[in-house]
Write an enzyme that holds these catalytic residues in place. Structure first.
Site, short mmCIF file in Angstrom:
data_model
loop_
_atom_site.label_atom_id
_atom_site.label_comp_id
_atom_site.label_asym_id
_atom_site.label_seq_id
_atom_site.Cartn_x
_atom_site.Cartn_y
_atom_site.Cartn_z
N THR A 196 43.66 43.22 47.87
CA THR A 196 42.68 42.27 47.31
C THR A 196 41.54 41.96 48.29
O THR A 196 40.72 41.09 48.00
CB THR A 196 43.36 40.95 46.92
OG1 THR A 196 44.04 40.45 48.08
CG2 THR A 196 44.34 41.14 45.79
N LYS A 197 41.47 42.65 49.40
CA LYS A 197 40.37 42.39 50.34
C LYS A 197 39.07 43.02 49.80
O LYS A 197 39.10 43.75 48.81
CB LYS A 197 40.74 42.94 51.72
CG LYS A 197 41.98 42.24 52.33
CD LYS A 197 41.63 41.01 53.15
CE LYS A 197 42.77 40.03 53.35
NZ LYS A 197 43.83 40.39 54.25
#
Ligand code: PLP
Length: 401
Positions: A196-197
């Site tokens: 999710t970065k």
């Protein structure tokens, strides 16, 4: 009238479909690059890792970058390459993800937690100064949420005291401080490509070390068991099968399957950042001056925020429920939300091992109790921001004291 009743109390949720807090954004370009890797003969660290490292280094503006299996490994290898070990102290902000401090424990050093600034939650320079001892060897500033730390002040202090600066840039791919990309400033900079970065390879990381070729080579050796050459160099047609083990290392390399994702994500990164900036501007416009919440400081005028997360402070003393109950109510409206982060000095391990007290960390303690992250990712649009704000205001009104 029923729409004013929280879904958690039996009312109708503001959203029919759940909106995730964060999501990866994978296009056909990434899928095709992964398929290309799968159709070839090399899946682990090989030619695609080389390409990704080269293109990432060019993006950041440094000669070399080393791809690893995650950012935690990058932080660990940076401490080892900087020669930090037992008896040494490493200064870490108290408001960050656990990995930032855990790596100091890995090498037998002592993580020294310090408080953060109230309006940005970035590490406080004056708190660093107060924490310095003759044993202090390194500082790990965290570019929290994607906002740049004031690197000029941090580097000046570090140079004056002979300290190593290892940046936790897990949130900060694309972040800039005074016209320089994060990754080109400190002694070591560690990036995360977790799912999710801002840039995603599933799991993955990268370390840059612009002014120390020797440390870079040592990290590369330590990332592959301490062997002097990697498998691609040993077994590829033009490779040399002779190698030597020069140190006890780790298995920390990135593989080509991950690099395939990274190569294509990097090409889309500027678009992702523009997208995130637009979503945050919309949130800020809609929430500006709203009672019950407080926004973080605006974007820096002399840098670039990469907006990995969009946290706000909840004025819980004006509400009839706790922050955690509010979070549960927001989730019931089908809005993903989270807490970034639970302060490290409140974690049982650090609190007990180093006898830490809340009053030593007033800003992190307050943030720990009031933070709330709202959905932010490139698969959502401005209309989604509006439903989040609608749900937030509905709950703020319902639970107002
Ligand atoms: C995600 C994260 C890390 C760890 O990154 P991994 O790639 O999962 O090892 C470290 N620090 C911060 C601030 C993070 O958010």
């Amino acid at each position: 009238m029923s729409h004013t009743i929280p879904a958690i109390k039996g009312g109708t949720p503001v959203r029919q479909q759940f909106l995730a807090l964060g999501l990866p954004d994978i296009s056909d370009a990434e899928k095709n690059e992964v398929l290309d890797t799968l159709s070839g003969t090399w899946l682990s660290k090989g030619p695609k890792v080389q390409v990704f490292q080269r293109e990432f280094a060019r993006y950041v503006g440094v000669p070399r970058a080393l791809a690893l299996n995650n950012c935690t490994a990058a932080l660990h290898l940076s401490l080892l390459a900087a020669g930090i070990g037992p008896g040494d102290e490493v200064i870490v902000p108290s408001l960050t993800f656990v990995a930032t401090a855990n790596v100091a424990v890995y090498v037998g050093a002592t993580p020294v937690l310090v408080d953060v600034e109230p309006d940005t939650l970035l590490i406080s320079i004056s708190a660093i100064e107060r924490a310095l001892t003759p044993r202090t060897r390194a500082i790990i500033p965290v570019h929290l949420y994607g906002r740049p730390c004031p690197m000029d002040s941090i580097m000046a202090l570090a140079r004056q005291k002979g300290l190593v600066v290892i940046e936790d840039a897990a949130h900060a791919v694309g972040t800039e401080d005074r016209g320089r990309k994060i990754g080109s400033i400190g002694d070591f900079t560690c990036f995360s490509f977790y799912a999710t970065k801002n840039l995603c390879t599933g799991d993955g990381g990268m370390v840059t070390c612009p002014n120390n070729e020797e440390a870079m080579t040592r990290m590369e050796v330590l990332s592959l068991h301490g062997m002097s050459t990697d498998a691609w160099k040993r077994f590829s047609p033009e490779g040399n099968p002779v190698w030597g083990m020069v140190d006890v290392g780790y298995k920390y390399n990135m593989m080509d399957l991950q690099a395939a994702l990274g190569i294509q994500q990097l090409r889309r990164l500027e678009g992702f950042l523009a997208n995130r900036r637009e979503l945050v501007a919309h949130y800020r416009n809609l929430l500006k001056g709203h009672p019950g919440i407080q926004l973080m400081a605006p974007d820096p005028s002399d840098g670039r925020h990469s907006h990995h997360l969009f946290p706000i402070f909840l004025n819980a003393d004006q509400l009839s429920v706790s922050r955690d109950e509010f979070l549960a109510a927001l989730k019931a409206e089908n809005i993903g939300c989270g807490i970034h982060y639970h302060a490290l000095h409140m974690q049982p391990y650090y609190r007990n091992r180093f006898s830490l007290r809340e009053k030593g960390f007033p800003v992190s303690t307050q943030a720990h109790n009031t933070l709330l992250s709202l959905p932010l990712h490139t698969k959502m649009g401005l209309a989604d921001v509006e439903t989040v704000v609608e749900a937030l205001i509905k709950l703020l009104r319902y639970y107002a004291k």
